[in-house]
Design a protein around this motif. Structure first.
Motif, PDB file in Angstrom:
ATOM      1  N   UNK A 155      39.052  45.053  44.662  1.00  0.00           N
ATOM      2  CA  UNK A 155      40.098  44.545  45.436  1.00  0.00           C
ATOM      3  C   UNK A 155      39.513  43.543  46.510  1.00  0.00           C
ATOM      4  N   UNK A 156      38.563  44.097  47.184  1.00  0.00           N
ATOM      5  CA  UNK A 156      37.867  43.305  48.355  1.00  0.00           C
ATOM      6  C   UNK A 156      37.086  42.164  47.779  1.00  0.00           C
ATOM      7  N   UNK A 157      36.394  42.455  46.898  1.00  0.00           N
ATOM      8  CA  UNK A 157      35.633  41.399  46.203  1.00  0.00           C
ATOM      9  C   UNK A 157      36.535  40.151  45.758  1.00  0.00           C
ATOM     10  N   UNK A 158      37.543  40.860  44.913  1.00  0.00           N
ATOM     11  CA  UNK A 158      38.491  39.714  44.537  1.00  0.00           C
ATOM     12  C   UNK A 158      38.944  38.710  45.859  1.00  0.00           C
ATOM     13  N   UNK A 159      39.487  39.478  46.835  1.00  0.00           N
ATOM     14  CA  UNK A 159      39.834  38.914  48.074  1.00  0.00           C
ATOM     15  C   UNK A 159      38.877  37.867  48.539  1.00  0.00           C
ATOM     16  N   UNK A 160      37.600  38.166  48.717  1.00  0.00           N
ATOM     17  CA  UNK A 160      36.501  37.536  49.259  1.00  0.00           C
ATOM     18  C   UNK A 160      36.364  36.383  48.269  1.00  0.00           C
ATOM     19  N   UNK A 161      36.348  36.325  47.142  1.00  0.00           N
ATOM     20  CA  UNK A 161      36.159  35.307  46.148  1.00  0.00           C
ATOM     21  C   UNK A 161      37.249  34.576  45.960  1.00  0.00           C
ATOM     22  N   UNK A 162      38.555  34.600  45.990  1.00  0.00           N
ATOM     23  CA  UNK A 162      39.299  34.073  46.252  1.00  0.00           C
ATOM     24  C   UNK A 162      39.487  32.993  47.603  1.00  0.00           C
ATOM     25  N   UNK A 163      39.093  33.748  48.521  1.00  0.00           N
ATOM     26  CA  UNK A 163      38.909  33.055  50.051  1.00  0.00           C
ATOM     27  C   UNK A 163      37.915  32.145  49.866  1.00  0.00           C
ATOM     28  N   UNK A 164      36.953  32.537  49.361  1.00  0.00           N
ATOM     29  CA  UNK A 164      35.612  31.736  49.240  1.00  0.00           C
ATOM     30  C   UNK A 164      35.847  30.286  48.332  1.00  0.00           C
ATOM     31  N   UNK A 166      36.786  54.449  44.927  1.00  0.00           N
ATOM     32  CA  UNK A 166      35.889  53.744  45.800  1.00  0.00           C
ATOM     33  C   UNK A 166      35.765  52.109  45.056  1.00  0.00           C
ATOM     34  N   UNK A 167      35.620  52.617  43.692  1.00  0.00           N
ATOM     35  CA  UNK A 167      35.359  51.132  42.722  1.00  0.00           C
ATOM     36  C   UNK A 167      36.693  50.222  42.948  1.00  0.00           C
TER      37      UNK A 167
END
Lengths: 270, 313
Positions: free
Chosen positions: A236-245, A230-231
Motif C-alpha cells: 500500500x505504501x509503495x503504491x501511494x509513493x509511486x502515485x505521488x511520484x 507486512x507485505x
C-alpha cells in the motif's frame, strides 16, 4: 451388657495389648527350641500382614493402597520361605518332646501355607505373577480362576452328551479344513494378528509424529500471517509513493520534453 | 579466472576498509567489513577452498557479533535489538567447513558458539539443532565429546519445555553409549526419554523407552537391575496397560526360568521389532552369558539361609 459382649471386648483388648505382656514374651523367648521360636515369629508376621492388608482395603488413596499391597506381597513371599525352614525344623527330633507334640508341629506347619496364601493382598494386580495373563486385575467378580477343592464330586470329570457333541463337531471341522485349505484357522488368525500389531505400532508412531508437528504448524501459521500483513502494508505504501511520484513531476517533464522536441524540429525545418 | 580475481580483491578489501585502526579511522567499521567477509566466504566456498572459507566465515561471524553488540541508532530494528542471528548462522557454516577439513575440536567449538548465539536470540530450537549437528559430525571421531553435546542439546530443549523434539536426540545419545559399551548410561538415557515422553503424553514412546532400558540391562547381564527397572516402570499406569509391558513380563519370566528358547522367541516378537534398531540388535543377541548363573543368583539367598539354619541348632 451380656457376658458374650464382655468376653469379646476383653479378648480384643488383650490382643491389642499383648505386646506389652512381658511374662508371656519371656516364656516364649527363653523356653522352647528354635522351632517354637520361629513359629511364634512367623505367627506374629502373619498377623501383622493381615492387619496391613485390612488397612490397605480401607485405604482410599490408590497409591498408598498399592504400596501397602506390595508390602503384603513381599511379606507373604518371605513367609513362604520361612515355612520351608519350619518344615525342616519340625522334622528334626528334639529331646524332651513327646511324639504327640511332634505330630502337632508338623500339622501346624502344613496349615501355615494355607494361612499365608489366604492373606488378601489387593487381588493380584498387574505386577508379579507371570502366569497372570489378564494383565489388569480381575474386573469381573463372577469369573474364578482356581477352582478350589469344592466340586470335585463324581460327575465333575464325566463327559456329558453335549461335550461329546462339541468334540465331534470340532473334529469334523478340522478334517474339513485340513482337506480344503492348507492353513489352519489358528494360523490364519496368528498371521492377521501379527499384521495388526505392525499396523498398530505404525499408527501410534505416526500419531506421535503428528502431535509433535502441530505446534510447529501453528508457529508457521502465525509467522506467515505476520509476513502477509507486512507485505500488504508495504504494498500500500509503495503504491501511494509511486502515485505521488508520478502525478506532479511526470507532467512537467512531459511538457518540457515536448517543448524541447518541438523547438528542435522547428530549428531543423527552418 | 574472473572469480578468483574477484575473490582476492574481496579478500583484501575487508582488511583495507574494515578492521584495522589507522590515522583517519577512529572506529573499526564492522558493518562493511562484515558484508565483505560474507561475500568472500561464499565465494571461497563456491571455489571449494575450505580453509579460507572457514576463516572468512569465522571473521564474518565475529563482525556480526560486534555489530549486534554495539547498536547503532541508524539501521534495522533487528540490529538495535541485539540479535546475533547471522553470527550464529556463520558460525554454523564455519563448523560444517571445519568438519570437511577434519579439525574436530574446532567443530565442537564452533557449534557450541553458534548455539550460544541462538540462545541469545531466544530461539532454543536452533540452538539445540546446532549442538546436535555438531555432535553428529563428531560421532565417529570423538564420541565422548559428541555425547556431551547431545546431552547439552537435550537439556536446552528440556529447559524450554519442548521435550518432544528431544526424542531423536535421546535415541542418538543412547546408541552412542551402546557403541561405547556403557550400558548403564544408555539405559539411563532411555529412562530420561521415558520421563520426557511422559510430560508430553507420548505414551508409545514412553513405553518403548522403558522396554529398551530393560533390554539393555538384560544384555549387560544385570538381571537384578532389570528386575528393579521393571518394577519401577510398572508403577506407571500407562506402561502397565501396554503391549511393551507384556513383552517385558514374558522376557523377565523367561529369564527367571532360564529358558533360552523362550527368550529367543520373545526377542522376535513385534513389540521389540519396533524399537530402535540398536536395541533390536541387542535383543537378538540375548541371552548373553550363563542363564544358570542367574538362576544361581536368584536361588543364592536360599543357600545362605541354610547356613543360618545350621547355626541355630
Amino acid at each position: 451388657m451380656s457376658m458374650i459382649n464382655v468376653l469379646i471386648r476383653v479378648d480384643a483388648i488383650c490382643r491389642k495389648y499383648d505386646k506389652y505382656d512381658a511374662d508371656k514374651h519371656r516364656n516364649d523367648a527363653g523356653g522352647g527350641d528354635p522351632f517354637s521360636r520361629l513359629y511364634a515369629a512367623v505367627d506374629a508376621e502373619i498377623d501383622a500382614a493381615i492387619e496391613k492388608s485390612e488397612r490397605a482395603a480401607r485405604e482410599t488413596n490408590r497409591a498408598a493402597a498399592v504400596t501397602l499391597n506390595a508390602d503384603v506381597r513381599r511379606i507373604k513371599a518371605r513367609l513362604m520361605e520361612e515355612v520351608i525352614k519350619l518344615r525342616k525344623l519340625a522334622a528334626k527330633k528334639v529331646k524332651g518332646l513327646s511324639p504327640d507334640e511332634a505330630a502337632l508341629r508338623s500339622d501346624l506347619v502344613s496349615a501355615l501355607p494355607h494361612r499365608i496364601q489366604s492373606i488378601p493382598d489387593g487381588g493380584g494386580g498387574g505386577r508379579g505373577g507371570p502366569a497372570d495373563h489378564n494383565g489388569g486385575g480381575n474386573d469381573r467378580p463372577g469369573i474364578k480362576f482356581d477352582s478350589s477343592a469344592e466340586n470335585f464330586d463324581e460327575g465333575y470329570f464325566q463327559t456329558s452328551e453335549e461335550s461329546e457333541e462339541f468334540r465331534r463337531e470340532y473334529e469334523m471341522r478340522r478334517i474339513k479344513q485340513a482337506s480344503m485349505c492348507p492353513w489352519n484357522q489358528d494360523e490364519g488368525l496368528d498371521f492377521i494378528s501379527e499384521g495388526l500389531e505392525t499396523l498398530k505400532n505404525l499408527a501410534e508412531d505416526m500419531s506421535e509424529e503428528l502431535d509433535r508437528q502441530v505446534p510447529l504448524m501453528d508457529e508457521i501459521d502465525t509467522k506467515v500471517n505476520k509476513a502477509n500483513a507486512d507485505l500488504r502494508k508495504t504494498n500500500v505504501r509503495l503504491k501511494e509513493t509511486v502515485n505521488q511520484f508520478r502525478s506532479t513531476r511526470n507532467f512537467i517533464i512531459d511538457i518540457i520534453l515536448i517543448c524541447v522536441i518541438l523547438g528542435i524540429a522547428a530549428y531543423l525545418y527552418e | 579466472m574472473p572469480s578468483s580475481a574477484r575473490i582476492s580483491r574481496r579478500n583484501r578489501m575487508p582488511r583495507l576498509l574494515g578492521t584495522k585502526l589507522s590515522f583517519t579511522r577512529w572506529n573499526a567499521d564492522w558493518k562493511s567489513a562484515t558484508s565483505l567477509y560474507e561475500q568472500a566466504a561464499i565465494a571461497y566456498r563456491f571455489r571449494k577452498d575450505n580453509e579460507k572459507a572457514k576463516d572468512a566465515f569465522e571473521k564474518a561471524s565475529k563482525g556480526q557479533e560486534m555489530i549486534s553488540s554495539y547498536p547503532s541508532p541508524s539501521d534495522n530494528m533487528s540490529i538495535s535489538f541485539n540479535i546475533p542471528w547471522d553470527a550464529a548462522k556463520h558460525m554454523e557454516s564455519a563448523g560444517a567447513l571445519a568438519k570437511e577439513l577434519g579439525l574436530w575440536n574446532e567443530v565442537s567449538d564452533f557449534h557450541r558458539r553458534a548455539s550460544e548465539f541462538y540462545r541469545e536470540c531466544g530461539r532454543p530450537q536452533p540452538a539445540s539443532d546446532a549442538l546436535a549437528k555438531g555432535a553428529s559430525f563428531l560421532e565417529d571421531k570423538a564420541p565422548e565429546e559428541a555425547i556431551k553435546m547431545y546431552d547439552e542439546a537435550c537439556s536446552v530443549l528440556e529447559e524450554d519445555g519442548k521435550e518432544q523434539m528431544a526424542f531423536d536426540l535421546y535415541r542418538a545419545a543412547a546408541s552412542l553409549y551402546v557403541k561405547l559399551e556403557k550400558y548403564s548410561d544408555a539405559a539411563a538415557t532411555f529412562l530420561r526419554l521415558g520421563s520426557a515422553a511422559d510430560k508430553c503424553n507420548a505414551i508409545n514412546s514412553q513405553c518403548k523407552g522403558y522396554l529398551s532400558a530393560i533390554i539393555i540391562y538384560l544384555y549387560a547381564h544385570d538381571f537384578q537391575q532389570a528386575q528393579k527397572c521393571y518394577n519401577d516402570c510398572s508403577e506407571v499406569q500407562a506402561f502397565l496397560n501396554s503391549d511393551q509391558n507384556r513383552c517385558a513380563m514374558k522376557l523377565l519370566s523367561a529369564y527367571e526360568e532360564g529358558d533360552a528358547e523362550e527368550i529367543k522367541r520373545v526377542a522376535q516378537s513385534s513389540a521389540i521389532n519396533h524399537l530402535d534398531h540398536v536395541v533390536i540388535r541387542l535383543a537378538r543377541k540375548l541371552p548373553t552369558g550363563d542363564l544358570q548363573a542367574i538362576k544361581k543368583d536368584l536361588a543364592g539367598d536360599d543357600g545362605e539361609d541354610s547356613l543360618d539354619e545350621n547355626d541355630l541348632t
